[in-house]
Motif scaffolding. Structure first.
Motif, mmCIF file in Angstrom:
data_model
loop_
_atom_site.group_PDB
_atom_site.id
_atom_site.type_symbol
_atom_site.label_atom_id
_atom_site.label_comp_id
_atom_site.label_asym_id
_atom_site.label_seq_id
_atom_site.Cartn_x
_atom_site.Cartn_y
_atom_site.Cartn_z
ATOM 1 N N GLY A 69 0.816 -1.213 0.000
ATOM 2 C CA GLY A 69 0.000 0.000 0.000
ATOM 3 C C GLY A 69 0.847 1.261 0.000
ATOM 4 O O GLY A 69 0.537 2.236 -0.701
ATOM 5 N N PRO A 125 -3.376 -3.572 -3.546
ATOM 6 C CA PRO A 125 -3.382 -2.120 -3.336
ATOM 7 C C PRO A 125 -3.103 -1.327 -4.600
ATOM 8 O O PRO A 125 -3.607 -0.217 -4.764
ATOM 9 N N SER A 365 -5.096 -0.997 2.206
ATOM 10 C CA SER A 365 -4.179 -2.129 2.360
ATOM 11 C C SER A 365 -4.264 -2.704 3.771
ATOM 12 O O SER A 365 -4.145 -3.914 3.960
#
Length: 428
Positions: A69, A125, A365
């Motif tokens: 992420g 992500p 995430s």
């Protein structure tokens, strides 16, 4: 489906490319989700081995999900997604070749599962961060709705097709592995779907490729900032912790239990597993369509709705322990799918309205980590438990645990306050 500006997101060329490639890839993923557990059971006959394979895939996914992420918040999501899907295409192709060549062994399955999990930690992500680069803000809501519907349709269509394909090759054995022909072809389908997705991604042109976002500090500092931002938001923190507990106590037993239920108690073998997963995907599709009505009915009492739905879903899962019929199991999983679809869409919409855009990648995430990282880790424990307890006891324990957790959490003010659209301040 139209946006606020009167045009569909599908009118955007780059969105069409992403949506088309992701649709094919999502359907292909379902082939591996059905074939991989079946392959492990045919190689070993051991639920403990199945749980360990799922945990092997989940460990790198859990360990690198938050880093993924942060990376896509710093770099071009398209390039990260290209690299991740290329790695998945290579790994699944290798698995297909090993199965069809009669040369597959469990150590190879473990190694490939590890690599697939690592690539997935960056793919998820990256995909969620790429969408805002392709459509104007007014089209984000309908674009997200299209992707949610596509994912549910892939769960409806993919497992059934995978079960039929594996069943068609049920009499083909290579290297002593039953159903090897069907299993190998299922992995081939997934590999080809990744190739299609790579072609579509290569054709997309986004501003972020030339001008990636700059973040202060290193990747780990960005991860830490994202966790602090979620922790500072009391309702959001409460939901993430609740989701983590549910994943640990329920996700693992269900991942191990469903393949075992189809293999040992139902009448159609791999086709039964495909039907069960299809029923769940169909239920989630219906639930996502009903989520808007549900959200209007409950207003700001979203937390109570989520907890009430989870308590009912737990009872349906517990009833699976008594199931000997594919039709009954499909009905129960369709019910849990409807309830889960309502929860998923309403919760994601609430988070999207609450969290600052620059923190969205890291926040999503972290949420993905609770579901896709922690859940499979408990599958290893669940597989070992099946050596000590019966399959009905596993389902009953998981379902009743979900109901008990949901009911006990109704006294939590933080969880009950879920539904407020406050925008959290950015951090890092």
């Amino acid at each position: 489906m139209s946006s606020a500006s009167g045009t569909s997101p599908l009118a955007q060329r780059d969105f069409r490319l992403l949506f088309g490639g992701s649709t094919v890839s999502a359907i292909g993923d379902q082939f591996t989700l059905v074939a991989l557990p079946w392959l492990v059971l045919k190689l070993t006959g051991s639920p403990a081995a199945l749980g360990l394979v799922l945990a092997t895939m989940a460990l790198p996914r859990a360990a690198f999900m938050l880093i993924g992420g942060a990376v896509v918040d710093r770099l071009s999501p398209r390039r990260v997604l290209l690299a991740a899907r290329a790695a998945n295409a290579l790994l699944v192709s290798l698995l297909a070749a090993l199965v069809l060549g009669g040369a597959v062994h469990m150590w190879q399955v473990y190694v490939l599962a590890l690599g697939i999990g690592l690539a997935t930690a960056f793919a998820y992500p990256a995909g969620s961060a790429m969408l805002p680069q392709l459509v104007p803000p007014a089209q984000l809501r309908p674009a997200n709705a299209l992707f949610m519907a596509m994912r549910q349709l892939s769960m409806l269509v993919g497992p059934a097709l995978a079960g039929l394909l594996i069943g068609t090759g049920a009499h083909g054995a290579h290297g002593g592995v039953a159903d090897a022909t069907g299993l190998g072809l299922a992995f081939v389908v997934d590999a080809l779907s990744f190739v299609f997705s790579l072609i579509s991604l290569a054709m997309i042109r986004v501003h972020g490729d030339r001008h990636p976002r700059v973040s202060d500090g290193g990747v780990l500092a960005n991860v830490s900032a994202g966790i602090r931002a979620v922790w500072a938001d009391l309702p959001l923190r409460a939901f993430v912790l609740y989701a983590a507990v549910v994943s640990v106590f329920v996700g693992g037993p269900i991942q191990v239990g469903l393949p075992m239920l189809a293999d040992t108690r139902l009448d159609l073998g791999a086709a039964s597993l495909g039907i069960l997963m299809t029923a769940n995907g169909g239920g989630m599709l219906v639930g996502s369509m009903l989520s808007g009505i549900a959200a209007k009915l409950v207003g700001n009492r979203l937390g109570l709705m989520v907890l009430g739905i989870d308590s009912l879903a737990g009872l349906a899962l517990a009833a699976l322990g008594l199931d000997h019929s594919t039709l009954t199991g499909a009905a129960l999983l369709a019910t849990t799918g409807i309830l889960g679809g309502i929860v998923q869409v309403t919760i994601v919409s609430w988070i999207q309205h609450r969290v600052a855009p620059e923190m969205m990648g890291r926040t999503m995430s972290l949420l993905m980590f609770t579901f896709m990282g922690l859940g499979p880790l408990s599958a290893a424990v669940a597989g070992s438990l099946l050596k000590l307890i019966s399959l009905p006891a596993l389902f009953a324990g998981a379902g009743l645990m979900l109901s008990a957790i949901a009911l006990s959490c109704m006294v939590s003010p933080a969880l009950r306050s879920i539904g407020t659209p406050r925008r959290a301040p950015a951090a890092g």
